[in-house]
Design a protein around this motif. Sequence first.
Motif, short mmCIF file in Angstrom:
data_model
loop_
_atom_site.label_atom_id
_atom_site.label_comp_id
_atom_site.label_asym_id
_atom_site.label_seq_id
_atom_site.Cartn_x
_atom_site.Cartn_y
_atom_site.Cartn_z
N HIS A 55 -5.62 3.87 -4.15
CA HIS A 55 -6.60 3.70 -3.07
C HIS A 55 -7.04 5.01 -2.44
CE1 HIS A 55 -3.25 4.56 -0.36
NE2 HIS A 55 -4.04 4.48 0.68
N ASN A 57 0.81 -1.22 0.00
CA ASN A 57 0.00 0.00 0.00
C ASN A 57 0.85 1.28 0.00
OD1 ASN A 57 -2.72 1.44 0.78
ND2 ASN A 57 -1.23 2.15 2.29
N ASP A 103 -7.20 2.59 6.30
CA ASP A 103 -6.35 1.65 5.54
C ASP A 103 -6.19 0.34 6.30
OD1 ASP A 103 -5.87 3.15 3.30
OD2 ASP A 103 -3.92 3.90 3.95
N PHE A 126 -3.03 12.20 10.30
CA PHE A 126 -3.18 11.03 9.43
C PHE A 126 -3.36 9.70 10.18
CE2 PHE A 126 -2.30 7.70 6.48
CZ PHE A 126 -3.19 8.03 5.47
N HIS A 134 -9.56 6.71 1.75
CA HIS A 134 -9.49 7.89 2.62
C HIS A 134 -10.60 8.89 2.36
CE1 HIS A 134 -5.84 6.29 4.12
NE2 HIS A 134 -5.24 6.34 2.95
#
Lengths: 193, 442
Positions: free
Chosen positions: B204, B198, B369, B361, B209
């Motif tokens: 993605h 990833n 994730d 984050f 997100h």
Amino acid sequence: MNHDPSKTSHYIGNQYYADLVQNYSDWQGDDNEISDPILRESCRRFLEKEARLLESDRHDDWLGLYAPECLYWVPASVGGGDPRKEVAVAFDDRRRLEDRVFRLQNEYAWSQQPISRTVRLVSNVTVFACDEPSIVMVRSNFLITEFQAGDKRSYTGWSGHRLQDRDESWQILVKQVNLIDCDQNLRNPSIIL
Amino acid sequence: MPDFNHLIQEDRVHRDLYTDENIFKEEMRKIFGAVWVYLAHESQIPENDDYIMSKLGLRPIIVTRDSGGTLRALYNRCTHRGATVCRKEQGSTKAFACPYHGWTFLNSGKLSGVPWPEGYADDFSDAKFNLAQVPRVQSYRGFIFGTLNLDAPSLEDYLGPARTPVDQWLDRHPGGKVAISNANRLKFSGNWKLAYDNSADGYHVIFSHRSLLAMENRLLTEDEKGMAFYKDKPDEAPMYVQYFGNGHHFKDKRPNIENRPGALWEIEGPHPGMEGYEEDLRARLGDKADRVLDIASSEPVNINIFPNLLILGNHIQVLQPVSMTETDTTWYGTAVIDEDNELEGAVDDVNAIRMRTQEGFPNFGEVDDLMNFEQIQEGLAAEEDEWVYMHRGLGVEGRITTDENGVITGPATDEVFMREYMKEYKRLMLSEPELKIEREVT
Ligand code: FES
Ligand SMILES: [Fe+2]
């Protein structure tokens, strides 16, 4: 100038950090404990209400318990550490707390699909006096059991609430959540503690 | 032995890579033993006699800066009967005394004494009683790596072209360095490679997100903060992914942002304290404030050093396999150190902002994730459905270029970096590395 803390973040600054670190060091001295059972009962009921609102996903009502200029703080080191110099598990001012709630209510927050079910035990509530007469510091222990997607896990530790007296009830200025495993790797820590 | 030529194909890999216990065991030797593995950061052990616990694969390690200043990675395993000799995460000591029967070792690994030696017929100066240690330990600008493979290339050669973005990442800070400042520690129930797959994945982002993107822009009329540049057609944006060789890859989002002071700060999402500090710094520093605020902002790169070091934003993220289906992912925060006062007294303010930008984050992005990684692991339980595809971009004319140094470049959402690192993974899994420990203390 007056700033809306939901929109811009002005109150978190050097003075705020210094006061925070000061207010959260050495506050649980035996001499500071307030034994008044009515006061303790009122704090206990307030904390139980907070837990109940979170258990039932009433996040907007939960936000209503917090002062406009508030803090939700989950340190990543035992004793709290110095948030100016280290990252925390969470360090949310008013706007970020509203961000957090916004995300939890967003159906694309995959870490909360399905939404966790929680049950929260709050106990050992002890009230401490601080320098300001309209403010109390409250220590309580918690055990949160979370169930999500077939898996049951728990968070445990103690909280230090800094509560402001407001119209017969309380308003949260700061909630510090001290996980017993705050310095360990946590699996999907996306619920509010 | 699994047939890696079958399991890793040009366009896809087999689910066994994520579900087979034997493969995991082999990885702990052939990868987390035979290549340079990230162990710790020098800022965690700044002084002689400092140490910090780590892992080399599953091997318990104590990284020390010994009394003579040499960096070492000692096995945390008593030579007597195998107990760990160090049980505190980090600290400072000249010697480790084994709690079980009291054998004592210097922080160089050398045995310094055993209780009642007259009860032994041995000569304890024999190196076989010293702690085992990783024979090759080296730092690249503060990042400490170790390998058990004497045939591995030098660390510099191993990093190869990946050194350039690492250098740039460091050099944007005063003095060209950073210090670790605690961590957001997460884990997931899934194989470690799900996180490595990833780490340069631009495909993605707006899906996984989606909630973060909505959150960062909820107070604005248009999406312009954070990762908004992934919207619409990310492959047509100037950002790109690269493969550097030796398993390392890179996603560079910097070209999306105007090259001028203050541009990074402008796309930062909301963080605690940012407006107050910004006003103060602008009043104090004038024009220079933009550069200072950029240092408090997240650097838009993902530099992925195979197998376990992911430098992204301002984080040093470390992947630690725990078992085939469990992985720790620790997001070390970094602070600025400003020994020469390049920031004109603003370093503490910069760090106070930077700690908050770094919490964003892990709290609001990574958890989504990790849920997706866990759900891949769930999905891969379907035994007859064997393949995982990583073929985005493969065979599409003109998407991918290779330069004279062998660096491969593709558009932001391309999976070329995954295919390429999997080739290297295959090469390693097919090799027979000789792993060596050292006991001689020099
Ligand atoms: S196991 Fe360490 S002294 Fe016996
Ligand atoms: Fe991601």
